[in-house]
Design a protein around this motif. Sequence first.
Motif, PDB file in Angstrom:
ATOM      1  N   ARG A 156       0.819  -1.316  -0.174  1.00 40.86           N
ATOM      2  CA  ARG A 156      -0.175   0.095  -0.077  1.00 40.86           C
ATOM      3  C   ARG A 156       0.919   1.291   0.118  1.00 40.86           C
ATOM      4  O   ARG A 156       0.305   2.581   0.049  1.00 40.86           O
ATOM      5  CB  ARG A 156      -0.806   0.018   1.092  1.00 40.86           C
ATOM      6  N   ALA A 157       2.025   1.187  -0.003  1.00 35.89           N
ATOM      7  CA  ALA A 157       3.168   2.364  -0.101  1.00 35.89           C
ATOM      8  C   ALA A 157       2.640   3.105  -1.490  1.00 35.89           C
ATOM      9  O   ALA A 157       2.390   2.616  -2.490  1.00 35.89           O
ATOM     10  CB  ALA A 157       4.426   1.757  -0.207  1.00 35.89           C
ATOM     11  N   GLY A 158       2.764   4.627  -1.225  1.00 39.15           N
ATOM     12  CA  GLY A 158       2.558   5.421  -2.438  1.00 39.15           C
ATOM     13  C   GLY A 158       3.541   5.475  -3.200  1.00 39.15           C
ATOM     14  O   GLY A 158       3.326   6.582  -4.045  1.00 39.15           O
ATOM     15  N   PHE A 159       4.755   4.993  -3.246  1.00 36.58           N
ATOM     16  CA  PHE A 159       5.876   5.588  -4.148  1.00 36.58           C
ATOM     17  C   PHE A 159       5.713   4.720  -5.425  1.00 36.58           C
ATOM     18  O   PHE A 159       5.143   3.590  -5.530  1.00 36.58           O
ATOM     19  CB  PHE A 159       7.083   5.172  -3.406  1.00 36.58           C
ATOM     20  N   TYR A 198      16.072   7.456   3.044  1.00 38.59           N
ATOM     21  CA  TYR A 198      14.878   7.743   2.469  1.00 38.59           C
ATOM     22  C   TYR A 198      14.027   6.333   1.991  1.00 38.59           C
ATOM     23  O   TYR A 198      12.869   6.535   2.231  1.00 38.59           O
ATOM     24  CB  TYR A 198      15.177   8.683   1.024  1.00 38.59           C
ATOM     25  N   ILE A 199      14.816   5.593   1.529  1.00 44.95           N
ATOM     26  CA  ILE A 199      14.260   4.315   1.040  1.00 44.95           C
ATOM     27  C   ILE A 199      13.747   3.578   2.577  1.00 44.95           C
ATOM     28  O   ILE A 199      12.578   3.293   2.377  1.00 44.95           O
ATOM     29  CB  ILE A 199      15.167   3.241   0.400  1.00 44.95           C
ATOM     30  N   GLN A 200      14.252   3.580   3.602  1.00 43.94           N
ATOM     31  CA  GLN A 200      13.797   3.177   4.959  1.00 43.94           C
ATOM     32  C   GLN A 200      12.455   3.742   5.182  1.00 43.94           C
ATOM     33  O   GLN A 200      11.451   3.141   5.710  1.00 43.94           O
ATOM     34  CB  GLN A 200      14.791   3.501   6.129  1.00 43.94           C
ATOM     35  N   THR A 201      12.239   5.087   5.013  1.00 44.25           N
ATOM     36  CA  THR A 201      11.156   5.903   5.306  1.00 44.25           C
ATOM     37  C   THR A 201      10.059   5.473   4.297  1.00 44.25           C
ATOM     38  O   THR A 201       8.690   5.082   4.728  1.00 44.25           O
ATOM     39  CB  THR A 201      11.181   7.373   5.279  1.00 44.25           C
ATOM     40  N   LEU A 202      10.091   4.844   3.319  1.00 41.00           N
ATOM     41  CA  LEU A 202       9.299   4.419   2.397  1.00 41.00           C
ATOM     42  C   LEU A 202       8.643   3.197   2.755  1.00 41.00           C
ATOM     43  O   LEU A 202       7.556   2.651   2.430  1.00 41.00           O
ATOM     44  CB  LEU A 202       9.892   4.159   1.015  1.00 41.00           C
ATOM     45  N   PHE A 203       9.635   2.407   3.397  1.00 37.99           N
ATOM     46  CA  PHE A 203       9.023   1.101   4.003  1.00 37.99           C
ATOM     47  C   PHE A 203       8.597   0.919   5.411  1.00 37.99           C
ATOM     48  O   PHE A 203       8.285  -0.135   6.110  1.00 37.99           O
ATOM     49  CB  PHE A 203      10.092  -0.008   3.735  1.00 37.99           C
ATOM     50  N   GLN A 205       7.968   1.060   9.383  1.00 46.07           N
ATOM     51  CA  GLN A 205       8.683   0.329  10.660  1.00 46.07           C
ATOM     52  C   GLN A 205       9.408  -0.913  10.183  1.00 46.07           C
ATOM     53  O   GLN A 205      10.260  -1.209  11.089  1.00 46.07           O
ATOM     54  CB  GLN A 205       7.494  -0.105  11.477  1.00 46.07           C
ATOM     55  N   LYS A 206       9.517  -1.257   9.061  1.00 41.91           N
ATOM     56  CA  LYS A 206      10.207  -2.484   8.880  1.00 41.91           C
ATOM     57  C   LYS A 206      11.846  -2.272   8.412  1.00 41.91           C
ATOM     58  O   LYS A 206      12.702  -2.912   8.596  1.00 41.91           O
ATOM     59  CB  LYS A 206       9.806  -3.234   7.438  1.00 41.91           C
ATOM     60  N   ARG A 207      12.020  -0.823   8.517  1.00 42.06           N
ATOM     61  CA  ARG A 207      13.240  -0.456   7.995  1.00 42.06           C
ATOM     62  C   ARG A 207      14.352  -0.755   8.746  1.00 42.06           C
ATOM     63  O   ARG A 207      15.557  -1.206   8.286  1.00 42.06           O
ATOM     64  CB  ARG A 207      13.232   1.182   7.559  1.00 42.06           C
ATOM     65  N   ALA A 208      13.846  -0.575  10.005  1.00 41.80           N
ATOM     66  CA  ALA A 208      15.288  -0.801  11.169  1.00 41.80           C
ATOM     67  C   ALA A 208      15.833  -2.209  11.065  1.00 41.80           C
ATOM     68  O   ALA A 208      16.877  -2.745  11.177  1.00 41.80           O
ATOM     69  CB  ALA A 208      14.966  -0.458  12.421  1.00 41.80           C
ATOM     70  N   LYS A 209      14.776  -3.151  11.108  1.00 45.76           N
ATOM     71  CA  LYS A 209      15.246  -4.534  11.143  1.00 45.76           C
ATOM     72  C   LYS A 209      15.973  -4.925   9.798  1.00 45.76           C
ATOM     73  O   LYS A 209      16.817  -5.588   9.781  1.00 45.76           O
ATOM     74  CB  LYS A 209      13.828  -5.262  11.372  1.00 45.76           C
ATOM     75  N   VAL A 210      15.177  -4.540   8.778  1.00 46.17           N
ATOM     76  CA  VAL A 210      15.796  -4.887   7.429  1.00 46.17           C
ATOM     77  C   VAL A 210      17.163  -4.343   7.106  1.00 46.17           C
ATOM     78  O   VAL A 210      18.062  -4.863   6.821  1.00 46.17           O
ATOM     79  CB  VAL A 210      14.805  -4.502   6.256  1.00 46.17           C
TER      80      VAL A 210
END
Length: 219
Positions: A156-159, A198-203, A205-210
């Motif tokens: 559902r991400a808008g990018f 920036y990529i992390q913000t697109l995804f 809460q998953k960003r820190a773990k990944v």
Amino acid sequence: MLDRPANDPLPETKRKLVDAGVDLMRSRGFNATTVDDICASARVTKGGFFHYFKSKEDLAAAALSRFHELRAKESADAPFRRLADPLDRIFGRLDFAKESFGGSKGLTRGCLVGMFAQELSFTNPALRSVCQDRFARIAKDFENDLAEAKALHGPRAGFDPKSVATLYVSIVQGSLLLAKASESNRVLVENIEQFRAYIQTLFGQKRAKVSARSAVTAR
């Protein structure tokens, strides 16, 4: 210098000329590199040069293809390609981009595709078209991972994966120019890290773990 494949199909003399063209034009640009310079660097006579190439422009086209193909092979063989999760591959690609251009301790010699695009776009439409094609290929390769990661982690991400991939190419190419101008790779590394954030913000809460998993895997 880029690594040469063990099964290089080019005849030895032609390979020497093309590799010399890549090295010299990457360092000096197209206009500041002469046929005499290329022959001297390759240790090939002018007769040998004109046996394989009609002009400096003809060699430049071969050098552009050579540079892109060797860079593409390096990328295809990079560790991030073996990562199963597409988001891991995205962050691994960013690490690869930094290190392949020298990392924080090196100084990039730039990208031949970007240099030709800057120098020849208005004077050589054929080479401009080749540069555009190479940029599009790089962006499409990144777009594929972005689209797969979006489907898996943020449907559902808008990018738009295509737009983000184009942004990536723009950031890397612009950063290479700034790095050369400042004689420091620091701006290249910092800009890629900003793009990572920036990529992390697109995804979300998953960003820190990944990101953490990607950093460990890439070592």
